[in-house]
Design a protein around this motif. Structure first.
Motif, PDB file in Angstrom:
ATOM      1  N   LEU A   1       5.516   4.744   0.235  1.00 40.57           N
ATOM      2  CA  LEU A   1       5.320   3.302   0.220  1.00 40.57           C
ATOM      3  C   LEU A   1       5.308   2.813   1.658  1.00 40.57           C
ATOM      4  CD1 LEU A   1       5.164   0.658  -1.428  1.00 40.57           C
ATOM      5  CD2 LEU A   1       7.665   0.606  -1.349  1.00 40.57           C
ATOM      6  N   LEU A   2       4.237   2.135   2.030  1.00 42.68           N
ATOM      7  CA  LEU A   2       4.125   1.629   3.392  1.00 42.68           C
ATOM      8  C   LEU A   2       4.848   0.287   3.493  1.00 42.68           C
ATOM      9  CD1 LEU A   2       0.385   2.506   4.124  1.00 42.68           C
ATOM     10  CD2 LEU A   2       2.427   3.824   4.648  1.00 42.68           C
ATOM     11  N   GLU A   3       5.551   0.074   4.584  1.00 40.58           N
ATOM     12  CA  GLU A   3       6.356  -1.131   4.762  1.00 40.58           C
ATOM     13  C   GLU A   3       5.538  -2.341   5.141  1.00 40.58           C
ATOM     14  OE1 GLU A   3       9.551  -1.606   4.037  1.00 40.58           O
ATOM     15  OE2 GLU A   3       9.539   0.438   3.285  1.00 40.58           O
ATOM     16  N   ASP A   4       4.479  -2.159   5.919  1.00 41.45           N
ATOM     17  CA  ASP A   4       3.728  -3.352   6.345  1.00 41.45           C
ATOM     18  C   ASP A   4       2.802  -3.810   5.225  1.00 41.45           C
ATOM     19  OD1 ASP A   4       2.211  -1.113   6.607  1.00 41.45           O
ATOM     20  OD2 ASP A   4       1.181  -1.751   8.428  1.00 41.45           O
ATOM     21  N   PHE A   5       2.712  -5.105   5.094  1.00 41.52           N
ATOM     22  CA  PHE A   5       1.906  -5.713   4.042  1.00 41.52           C
ATOM     23  C   PHE A   5       0.631  -6.264   4.652  1.00 41.52           C
ATOM     24  CE2 PHE A   5       6.355  -6.210   2.825  1.00 41.52           C
ATOM     25  CZ  PHE A   5       6.335  -5.626   1.566  1.00 41.52           C
ATOM     26  N   SER A   6      -0.426  -6.229   3.860  1.00 41.69           N
ATOM     27  CA  SER A   6      -1.663  -6.877   4.314  1.00 41.69           C
ATOM     28  C   SER A   6      -1.959  -8.036   3.372  1.00 41.69           C
ATOM     29  CB  SER A   6      -2.818  -5.868   4.319  1.00 41.69           C
ATOM     30  OG  SER A   6      -2.978  -5.311   3.039  1.00 41.69           O
ATOM     31  N   ALA A   7      -2.607  -9.018   3.878  1.00 40.35           N
ATOM     32  CA  ALA A   7      -2.886 -10.197   3.067  1.00 40.35           C
ATOM     33  C   ALA A   7      -3.829  -9.842   1.925  1.00 40.35           C
ATOM     34  CB  ALA A   7      -3.517 -11.283   3.940  1.00 40.35           C
ATOM     35  N   PHE A   8      -3.528 -10.403   0.781  1.00 45.06           N
ATOM     36  CA  PHE A   8      -4.358 -10.151  -0.388  1.00 45.06           C
ATOM     37  C   PHE A   8      -5.109 -11.445  -0.679  1.00 45.06           C
ATOM     38  CE2 PHE A   8      -4.686 -10.009  -5.129  1.00 45.06           C
ATOM     39  CZ  PHE A   8      -5.612  -8.995  -5.179  1.00 45.06           C
ATOM     40  N   ASP A   9      -6.427 -11.348  -0.657  1.00 44.29           N
ATOM     41  CA  ASP A   9      -7.250 -12.539  -0.809  1.00 44.29           C
ATOM     42  C   ASP A   9      -7.564 -12.867  -2.255  1.00 44.29           C
ATOM     43  OD1 ASP A   9      -7.338 -12.894   1.931  1.00 44.29           O
ATOM     44  OD2 ASP A   9      -9.137 -11.635   2.140  1.00 44.29           O
ATOM     45  N   GLY A  10      -7.209 -12.067  -3.159  1.00 49.49           N
ATOM     46  CA  GLY A  10      -7.667 -12.241  -4.525  1.00 49.49           C
ATOM     47  C   GLY A  10      -6.737 -12.911  -5.369  1.00 49.49           C
TER      48      GLY A  10
ATOM     49  N   GLN B   1       0.838  -1.191   0.000  1.00 44.35           N
ATOM     50  CA  GLN B   1       0.000   0.000   0.000  1.00 44.35           C
ATOM     51  C   GLN B   1       0.875   1.244   0.000  1.00 44.35           C
ATOM     52  OE1 GLN B   1      -2.459  -0.665   3.510  1.00 44.35           O
ATOM     53  NE2 GLN B   1      -4.193  -1.085   2.157  1.00 44.35           N
ATOM     54  N   VAL B   2       0.310   2.285  -0.537  1.00 47.66           N
ATOM     55  CA  VAL B   2       0.979   3.578  -0.510  1.00 47.66           C
ATOM     56  C   VAL B   2       0.049   4.592   0.140  1.00 47.66           C
ATOM     57  CG1 VAL B   2       2.415   3.168  -2.540  1.00 47.66           C
ATOM     58  CG2 VAL B   2       0.180   4.201  -2.822  1.00 47.66           C
ATOM     59  N   GLN B   3       0.651   5.528   0.814  1.00 50.74           N
ATOM     60  CA  GLN B   3      -0.095   6.647   1.404  1.00 50.74           C
ATOM     61  C   GLN B   3       0.027   7.825   0.455  1.00 50.74           C
ATOM     62  OE1 GLN B   3      -1.823   6.659   4.453  1.00 50.74           O
ATOM     63  NE2 GLN B   3      -2.580   8.623   3.708  1.00 50.74           N
ATOM     64  N   LYS B   4      -1.111   8.294  -0.035  1.00 54.49           N
ATOM     65  CA  LYS B   4      -1.141   9.429  -0.948  1.00 54.49           C
ATOM     66  C   LYS B   4      -1.484  10.690  -0.164  1.00 54.49           C
ATOM     67  CE  LYS B   4      -4.178   9.387  -4.257  1.00 54.49           C
ATOM     68  NZ  LYS B   4      -5.040   9.195  -5.405  1.00 54.49           N
ATOM     69  N   THR B   5      -0.720  11.763  -0.361  1.00 55.60           N
ATOM     70  CA  THR B   5      -1.039  13.044   0.260  1.00 55.60           C
ATOM     71  C   THR B   5      -0.961  14.134  -0.827  1.00 55.60           C
ATOM     72  OG1 THR B   5       1.261  13.424   0.882  1.00 55.60           O
ATOM     73  CG2 THR B   5      -0.148  12.397   2.532  1.00 55.60           C
ATOM     74  N   ALA B   6      -1.837  15.092  -0.697  1.00 52.16           N
ATOM     75  CA  ALA B   6      -1.832  16.196  -1.661  1.00 52.16           C
ATOM     76  C   ALA B   6      -2.392  17.438  -0.987  1.00 52.16           C
ATOM     77  CB  ALA B   6      -2.667  15.837  -2.887  1.00 52.16           C
ATOM     78  N   LYS B   7      -1.933  18.570  -1.441  1.00 52.22           N
ATOM     79  CA  LYS B   7      -2.449  19.843  -0.961  1.00 52.22           C
ATOM     80  C   LYS B   7      -2.483  20.787  -2.156  1.00 52.22           C
ATOM     81  CE  LYS B   7      -1.519  23.600   2.260  1.00 52.22           C
ATOM     82  NZ  LYS B   7      -0.586  24.133   3.268  1.00 52.22           N
ATOM     83  N   LYS B   8      -3.660  21.373  -2.383  1.00 54.31           N
ATOM     84  CA  LYS B   8      -3.813  22.309  -3.494  1.00 54.31           C
ATOM     85  C   LYS B   8      -4.094  23.693  -2.936  1.00 54.31           C
ATOM     86  CE  LYS B   8      -7.148  19.759  -5.468  1.00 54.31           C
ATOM     87  NZ  LYS B   8      -8.179  19.380  -6.440  1.00 54.31           N
ATOM     88  N   ASN B   9      -3.462  24.686  -3.483  1.00 53.43           N
ATOM     89  CA  ASN B   9      -3.736  26.089  -3.183  1.00 53.43           C
ATOM     90  C   ASN B   9      -4.230  26.716  -4.480  1.00 53.43           C
ATOM     91  OD1 ASN B   9      -2.630  26.418  -0.343  1.00 53.43           O
ATOM     92  ND2 ASN B   9      -0.912  25.483  -1.405  1.00 53.43           N
ATOM     93  N   ILE B  10      -5.531  26.793  -4.621  1.00 50.86           N
ATOM     94  CA  ILE B  10      -6.129  27.276  -5.860  1.00 50.86           C
ATOM     95  C   ILE B  10      -6.497  28.744  -5.670  1.00 50.86           C
ATOM     96  CG2 ILE B  10      -8.027  26.988  -7.485  1.00 50.86           C
ATOM     97  CD1 ILE B  10      -8.094  24.014  -6.559  1.00 50.86           C
ATOM     98  N   HIS B  11      -5.929  29.595  -6.505  1.00 55.00           N
ATOM     99  CA  HIS B  11      -6.160  31.038  -6.416  1.00 55.00           C
ATOM    100  C   HIS B  11      -6.865  31.499  -7.694  1.00 55.00           C
ATOM    101  CE1 HIS B  11      -3.928  30.908  -2.780  1.00 55.00           C
ATOM    102  NE2 HIS B  11      -2.768  30.660  -3.364  1.00 55.00           N
ATOM    103  N   ILE B  12      -8.177  31.520  -7.621  1.00 56.07           N
ATOM    104  CA  ILE B  12      -9.010  31.783  -8.797  1.00 56.07           C
ATOM    105  C   ILE B  12      -8.787  33.172  -9.386  1.00 56.07           C
ATOM    106  CG2 ILE B  12     -11.009  32.569  -7.479  1.00 56.07           C
ATOM    107  CD1 ILE B  12     -12.746  31.023  -9.566  1.00 56.07           C
ATOM    108  N   HIS B  13      -8.270  34.096  -8.582  1.00 56.67           N
ATOM    109  CA  HIS B  13      -8.080  35.448  -9.119  1.00 56.67           C
ATOM    110  C   HIS B  13      -7.183  35.444 -10.359  1.00 56.67           C
ATOM    111  CE1 HIS B  13      -4.693  35.149  -6.205  1.00 56.67           C
ATOM    112  NE2 HIS B  13      -4.042  35.799  -7.158  1.00 56.67           N
ATOM    113  N   ASN B  14      -6.262  34.498 -10.447  1.00 56.13           N
ATOM    114  CA  ASN B  14      -5.389  34.412 -11.626  1.00 56.13           C
ATOM    115  C   ASN B  14      -6.179  34.012 -12.870  1.00 56.13           C
ATOM    116  OD1 ASN B  14      -2.815  34.981 -10.363  1.00 56.13           O
ATOM    117  ND2 ASN B  14      -3.114  33.045  -9.309  1.00 56.13           N
ATOM    118  N   ASP B  15      -7.073  33.043 -12.723  1.00 51.00           N
ATOM    119  CA  ASP B  15      -7.874  32.589 -13.863  1.00 51.00           C
ATOM    120  C   ASP B  15      -8.817  33.691 -14.347  1.00 51.00           C
ATOM    121  OD1 ASP B  15      -6.949  29.752 -13.869  1.00 51.00           O
ATOM    122  OD2 ASP B  15      -7.828  29.808 -11.862  1.00 51.00           O
ATOM    123  N   ILE B  16      -9.420  34.392 -13.394  1.00 46.43           N
ATOM    124  CA  ILE B  16     -10.335  35.477 -13.760  1.00 46.43           C
ATOM    125  C   ILE B  16      -9.556  36.607 -14.432  1.00 46.43           C
ATOM    126  CG2 ILE B  16     -12.013  37.144 -12.894  1.00 46.43           C
ATOM    127  CD1 ILE B  16     -12.530  35.162 -10.556  1.00 46.43           C
TER     128      ILE B  16
END
Length: 198
Positions: A189-198, A5-20
């Motif tokens: 990337l997370l180090e611990d694994f979880s069982a995959f049943d599929g 598994q991976v841990q996803k992180t994101a941060k957006k700073n959207i400044h609409i004044h530029n688009d306008i």
């Protein structure tokens, strides 16, 4: 089989004044090209759109500065109150009877007329002296806001709100790059694994 598994992180700073602002600049450039080419077809409609976008640009920039400099800033507060609060926070006391600040009211009034468009009835009932050969069919169907639909007023508003923006950024000690839409994204990337049943 085990899955990672991976841990996803994101941060957006959207400044609409530029688009306008980019939309307003695009329209202004197109209008100036039309004017230079002598092409007046639909130019008043394009100027209308440009002036509305300039008004939106100013208010979105006002909201940006308010958010950055005032912890209790409310974007939904009345326009004049927001302007007063931002100017106080920036320790600015401009003269609203002179450019560039006089353009704010003109632009805001234009925007309000367009945004809150409502029917208006104008009644003219006057007695005039008859003059042979005079054309009395001079009834003007233009609205008062149409006096603003010229390239000089459009340029004035564009220059003035850009001048105010530069003054505000300097007073707020905000660098131009901080006004741009930006973000950051990361995957771990997370180090611990979880069982995959599929």
């Amino acid at each position: 089989m085990k899955k990672r598994q991976v841990q996803k992180t994101a941060k957006k700073n959207i400044h609409i004044h530029n688009d306008i602002s980019n939309t307003a600049n695009h329209l202004r450039i197109r209008i100036e090209e039309m004017e230079a080419a002598g092409d007046r077809k639909g130019i008043a409609l394009d100027i209308t759109a440009c002036l509305v976008m300039l008004a939106f640009t100013f208010e979105s920039r006002l909201n940006f500065i308010g958010e950055k400099k005032l912890p209790d800033f409310k974007e939904r507060r009345g326009f004049d109150k927001k302007v007063a609060k931002v100017l106080k926070a920036l320790e600015l006391d401009p003269d609203f009877s002179k450019r560039p600040y006089s353009s704010i009211k003109e632009l805001k009034d234009f925007r309000d007329t367009i945004a809150h468009g409502k029917p208006e009835t104008v009644v003219i009932d006057e007695l005039v002296d008859f003059q042979p050969g005079t054309d009395y069919d001079d009834f003007d169907l233009r609205g008062a806001w149409e006096a603003c639909l010229n390239t000089d007023f459009m340029r004035q508003c564009s220059e003035d709100i850009d001048g105010i923006w530069k003054e505000w950024l300097a007073a707020a000690e905000i660098d131009a790059h901080q006004t741009m839409t930006h973000g950051e994204y990361g995957i771990t990337l997370l180090e611990d694994f979880s069982a995959f049943d599929g």
